[in-house]
Design an enzyme around this catalytic site. Structure first.
Site, PDB file in Angstrom:
ATOM      1  N   ASP A 104       0.837  -1.201   0.000  1.00  0.00           N
ATOM      2  CA  ASP A 104       0.000   0.000   0.000  1.00  0.00           C
ATOM      3  C   ASP A 104       0.874   1.254   0.000  1.00  0.00           C
ATOM      4  O   ASP A 104       0.602   2.193  -0.737  1.00  0.00           O
ATOM      5  CB  ASP A 104      -0.988   0.020   1.175  1.00  0.00           C
ATOM      6  CG  ASP A 104      -0.322  -0.200   2.519  1.00  0.00           C
ATOM      7  OD1 ASP A 104       0.784  -0.781   2.563  1.00  0.00           O
ATOM      8  OD2 ASP A 104      -0.902   0.201   3.537  1.00  0.00           O
ATOM      9  N   ASP A 107       7.103   4.234   2.943  1.00  0.00           N
ATOM     10  CA  ASP A 107       7.276   5.434   3.753  1.00  0.00           C
ATOM     11  C   ASP A 107       8.778   5.692   3.865  1.00  0.00           C
ATOM     12  O   ASP A 107       9.368   6.346   3.016  1.00  0.00           O
ATOM     13  CB  ASP A 107       6.608   5.162   5.106  1.00  0.00           C
ATOM     14  CG  ASP A 107       6.217   6.428   5.832  1.00  0.00           C
ATOM     15  OD1 ASP A 107       6.942   7.413   5.701  1.00  0.00           O
ATOM     16  OD2 ASP A 107       5.201   6.432   6.523  1.00  0.00           O
TER      17      ASP A 107
HETATM   18  C1  PRP Z   1       3.015   0.050   6.350  1.00  0.00           C
HETATM   19  C2  PRP Z   1       3.061  -0.398   4.900  1.00  0.00           C
HETATM   20  C3  PRP Z   1       4.451  -0.907   4.748  1.00  0.00           C
HETATM   21  C4  PRP Z   1       5.238  -0.095   5.759  1.00  0.00           C
HETATM   22  C5  PRP Z   1       6.014   0.928   5.024  1.00  0.00           C
HETATM   23  O1  PRP Z   1       2.714  -1.026   7.141  1.00  0.00           O
HETATM   24  O2  PRP Z   1       2.094  -1.375   4.627  1.00  0.00           O
HETATM   25  O3  PRP Z   1       4.534  -2.288   5.028  1.00  0.00           O
HETATM   26  O4  PRP Z   1       4.309   0.537   6.628  1.00  0.00           O
HETATM   27  O5  PRP Z   1       6.743   1.714   5.928  1.00  0.00           O
HETATM   28  P1  PRP Z   1       8.288   1.939   5.769  1.00  0.00           P
HETATM   29  O6  PRP Z   1       8.580   2.225   4.330  1.00  0.00           O
HETATM   30  O7  PRP Z   1       8.556   3.151   6.655  1.00  0.00           O
HETATM   31  O8  PRP Z   1       9.008   0.745   6.274  1.00  0.00           O
HETATM   32  P2  PRP Z   1       2.425  -0.891   8.713  1.00  0.00           P
HETATM   33  O9  PRP Z   1       3.651  -1.311   9.480  1.00  0.00           O
HETATM   34  O10 PRP Z   1       1.882   0.461   9.025  1.00  0.00           O
HETATM   35  O11 PRP Z   1       1.354  -2.021   8.936  1.00  0.00           O
HETATM   36  P3  PRP Z   1      -0.076  -2.160   8.251  1.00  0.00           P
HETATM   37  O12 PRP Z   1       0.165  -2.569   6.827  1.00  0.00           O
HETATM   38  O13 PRP Z   1      -0.727  -3.223   9.041  1.00  0.00           O
HETATM   39  O14 PRP Z   1      -0.767  -0.829   8.350  1.00  0.00           O
END
Ligand code: PRP
Length: 183
Positions: A104, A107
């Site tokens: 999704d 970040d």
């Molecule tokens: C979100 C997203 C990625 C990650 C990206 O997951 O789905 O896996 O953050 O962040 P980064 O580039 O800073 O590593 P999250 O850990 O929020 O879990 P979720 O998918 O359950 O919301």
């Protein structure tokens, strides 16, 4: 749930569900062409990628398989350490498979950097990334992404799988969360 249903919680709508669907159709056409005849394995990263996986996979004309991983970051912050614990691993053997990771959002890039190293060690025939969203100004490490939906500003964005404290994932549109919700 649409943006109008949570209008008071959003300071701005960035992308409507129609805009997201249109962009996904374009990406699906590219993937159809790039992966024709290869039966790729789409790997979704739970939980946020559920929406994009469901919509992207159904927008494809080619046959594909799907599998899921669940990961959690070690460290104090949510993504601070860059070391990822695998909570749920794939059921599929990746040897010789064409693997497309479906996310999704990217970040900081730390989660995917770790995941890609892990998946590459399993000897897939190819390994690429599709992400619906990316925050260029938040990235701490460069990640090579083959397919990107939209870039986002470095603000608190919710909807289409992106949550705040478990909320707003089922918002069809994507918007910036109003500060009063989290302050
Ligand atoms: C979100 C997203 C990625 C990650 C990206 O997951 O789905 O896996 O953050 O962040 P980064 O580039 O800073 O590593 P999250 O850990 O929020 O879990 P979720 O998918 O359950 O919301």
């Amino acid at each position: 749930m649409d943006a109008v249903d949570v209008a008071a919680d959003l300071s701005e709508v960035l992308f409507t569900s129609d805009q997201i669907a249109a962009r996904l159709s374009e990406i699906a056409a590219q993937i159809d062409a790039d992966y024709a005849g290869t039966n790729p394995l789409l790997v979704g990263v739970l939980n946020g990628a559920v929406m994009v996986m469901a919509d992207l996979s159904r927008a494809l004309s080619i046959d594909c398989a799907m599998d899921w991983m669940a990961v959690s970051s070690y460290g104090m912050g949510t993504h601070s350490s860059g070391v990822v614990r695998i909570l749920k691993d794939l059921s599929t053997d990746l040897v010789g498979r064409h693997v497309l990771v479906v996310e999704d959002i990217i970040d900081t890039g730390l989660t995917l950097t770790y995941l890609m190293q892990n998946l590459a060690s399993r000897n897939p025939a190819s390994l690429e990334i599709m992400t619906m969203f990316r925050k260029p100004d938040a990235m701490k490490i460069q990640v090579d992404v083959k397919y990107i939906g939209f870039d986002l500003p470095n603000q608190f964005v919710v909807g289409y799988g992106l949550d705040y404290s478990g909320r707003y994932r089922n918002l069809r549109d994507v918007g910036i969360l109003a500060p009063h919700v989290y302050s």
